[in-house]
Design a protein around this motif. Structure first.
Motif, short mmCIF file in Angstrom:
data_model
loop_
_atom_site.label_atom_id
_atom_site.label_comp_id
_atom_site.label_asym_id
_atom_site.label_seq_id
_atom_site.Cartn_x
_atom_site.Cartn_y
_atom_site.Cartn_z
N ASN A 1 0.81 -1.22 0.00
CA ASN A 1 0.00 0.00 0.00
C ASN A 1 0.85 1.27 0.00
OD1 ASN A 1 -1.87 -1.96 0.44
ND2 ASN A 1 -2.94 -0.88 2.05
N ALA A 2 2.17 1.10 0.15
CA ALA A 2 3.03 2.26 0.23
C ALA A 2 4.41 1.92 -0.32
CB ALA A 2 3.16 2.73 1.67
N VAL A 3 5.11 2.98 -0.75
CA VAL A 3 6.47 2.81 -1.25
C VAL A 3 7.27 4.03 -0.80
CG1 VAL A 3 5.97 3.82 -3.50
CG2 VAL A 3 7.89 2.29 -3.26
N LEU A 4 8.51 3.79 -0.38
CA LEU A 4 9.41 4.86 0.00
C LEU A 4 10.35 5.10 -1.17
CD1 LEU A 4 10.61 6.84 2.04
CD2 LEU A 4 11.99 4.96 2.94
N MET A 5 10.30 6.31 -1.72
CA MET A 5 11.13 6.63 -2.88
C MET A 5 12.32 7.48 -2.44
SD MET A 5 8.13 7.45 -5.64
CE MET A 5 7.50 8.82 -4.67
N GLU A 6 13.51 7.00 -2.74
CA GLU A 6 14.72 7.70 -2.36
C GLU A 6 14.70 9.13 -2.91
OE1 GLU A 6 19.57 7.24 -2.70
OE2 GLU A 6 18.28 5.66 -3.45
N SER A 7 15.03 10.06 -2.05
CA SER A 7 15.09 11.49 -2.39
C SER A 7 13.73 12.10 -2.70
CB SER A 7 16.04 11.75 -3.56
OG SER A 7 17.33 11.29 -3.25
N HIS A 8 12.64 11.38 -2.48
CA HIS A 8 11.31 11.91 -2.79
C HIS A 8 10.34 11.81 -1.61
CE1 HIS A 8 12.12 12.60 -7.00
NE2 HIS A 8 12.70 11.42 -7.04
N GLY A 9 10.36 10.71 -0.89
CA GLY A 9 9.45 10.54 0.23
C GLY A 9 8.55 9.34 0.04
N ILE A 10 7.42 9.38 0.71
CA ILE A 10 6.49 8.26 0.74
C ILE A 10 5.35 8.50 -0.25
CG2 ILE A 10 4.89 6.93 2.17
CD1 ILE A 10 6.50 7.91 4.61
N ALA A 11 4.98 7.46 -0.98
CA ALA A 11 3.77 7.47 -1.80
C ALA A 11 2.87 6.37 -1.28
CB ALA A 11 4.10 7.23 -3.27
N VAL A 12 1.61 6.70 -1.02
CA VAL A 12 0.67 5.72 -0.48
C VAL A 12 -0.54 5.59 -1.40
CG1 VAL A 12 1.35 6.13 1.91
CG2 VAL A 12 -0.55 7.40 0.95
N GLY A 13 -1.22 4.48 -1.29
CA GLY A 13 -2.45 4.26 -2.03
C GLY A 13 -3.47 3.60 -1.13
N GLY A 14 -4.70 3.92 -1.33
CA GLY A 14 -5.78 3.34 -0.55
C GLY A 14 -7.06 3.31 -1.36
N ARG A 15 -8.08 2.69 -0.80
CA ARG A 15 -9.37 2.61 -1.49
C ARG A 15 -10.03 3.97 -1.61
NH1 ARG A 15 -11.13 -2.40 2.13
NH2 ARG A 15 -10.47 -0.81 3.58
N ASN A 16 -9.65 4.87 -0.69
CA ASN A 16 -10.18 6.23 -0.72
C ASN A 16 -9.18 7.16 -0.03
OD1 ASN A 16 -10.69 6.04 2.16
ND2 ASN A 16 -12.49 4.80 1.64
N LEU A 17 -9.47 8.44 -0.04
CA LEU A 17 -8.56 9.43 0.53
C LEU A 17 -8.36 9.22 2.03
CD1 LEU A 17 -6.83 11.91 0.06
CD2 LEU A 17 -8.87 13.31 0.44
N LYS A 18 -9.42 8.87 2.73
CA LYS A 18 -9.34 8.66 4.17
C LYS A 18 -8.39 7.51 4.51
CE LYS A 18 -12.40 8.20 8.17
NZ LYS A 18 -13.79 8.08 8.59
N GLU A 19 -8.49 6.40 3.78
CA GLU A 19 -7.61 5.26 4.02
C GLU A 19 -6.16 5.61 3.70
OE1 GLU A 19 -8.52 0.88 3.09
OE2 GLU A 19 -7.21 1.52 1.44
N ALA A 20 -5.93 6.32 2.60
CA ALA A 20 -4.57 6.72 2.24
C ALA A 20 -3.97 7.66 3.29
CB ALA A 20 -4.57 7.39 0.87
N PHE A 21 -4.78 8.60 3.79
CA PHE A 21 -4.31 9.52 4.82
C PHE A 21 -3.96 8.77 6.10
CE2 PHE A 21 -5.06 12.32 8.46
CZ PHE A 21 -4.18 13.36 8.15
N TYR A 22 -4.81 7.83 6.51
CA TYR A 22 -4.54 7.03 7.72
C TYR A 22 -3.24 6.25 7.55
CZ TYR A 22 -4.82 3.43 11.26
OH TYR A 22 -4.52 2.59 12.29
N LEU A 23 -3.03 5.65 6.40
CA LEU A 23 -1.82 4.89 6.14
C LEU A 23 -0.59 5.78 6.22
CD1 LEU A 23 -0.41 2.27 5.30
CD2 LEU A 23 -0.89 2.86 2.93
N LEU A 24 -0.66 6.96 5.62
CA LEU A 24 0.46 7.89 5.66
C LEU A 24 0.77 8.31 7.09
CD1 LEU A 24 2.55 9.63 4.20
CD2 LEU A 24 0.79 11.40 3.99
N GLU A 25 -0.25 8.65 7.85
CA GLU A 25 -0.05 9.04 9.25
C GLU A 25 0.57 7.90 10.06
OE1 GLU A 25 -0.83 12.07 11.04
OE2 GLU A 25 -0.64 12.73 8.97
N THR A 26 0.12 6.67 9.81
CA THR A 26 0.64 5.51 10.51
C THR A 26 2.11 5.29 10.19
OG1 THR A 26 -1.54 4.48 10.51
CG2 THR A 26 0.33 3.03 10.89
#
Length: 67
Positions: free
Chosen positions: A6-31
């Motif tokens: 559900n997430a990938v850490l990209m060197e020199s860029h940061g974290i990219a996350v994906g979820g079924r909706n914005l709320k799920e993606a936000f929760y994943l990023l915060e976690t």
């Protein structure tokens, strides 16, 4: 999602996350950010104890309501 993650850490860029909706993606990023801070502080303070694969699986089961 990124293949089977559900997430990938990209060197020199940061974290990219994906979820079924914005709320799920936000929760994943915060976690991930919270876990990352905890890990960093543990490394700085030293004497960090990591969890076993069994401990992690037990936590996942508990989170899913499988006690």
């Amino acid at each position: 999602k990124f293949k089977d993650k559900n997430a990938v850490l990209m060197e020199s860029h940061g974290i990219a996350v994906g979820g079924r909706n914005l709320k799920e993606a936000f929760y994943l990023l915060e976690t991930i950010q919270s876990y990352s801070k905890t890990y960093l502080y543990g490394k700085i303070l030293g004497k960090m104890k990591t969890l076993s694969k069994k401990d992690i699986e037990d936590i996942r089961k508990t989170k899913q309501g499988n006690f």
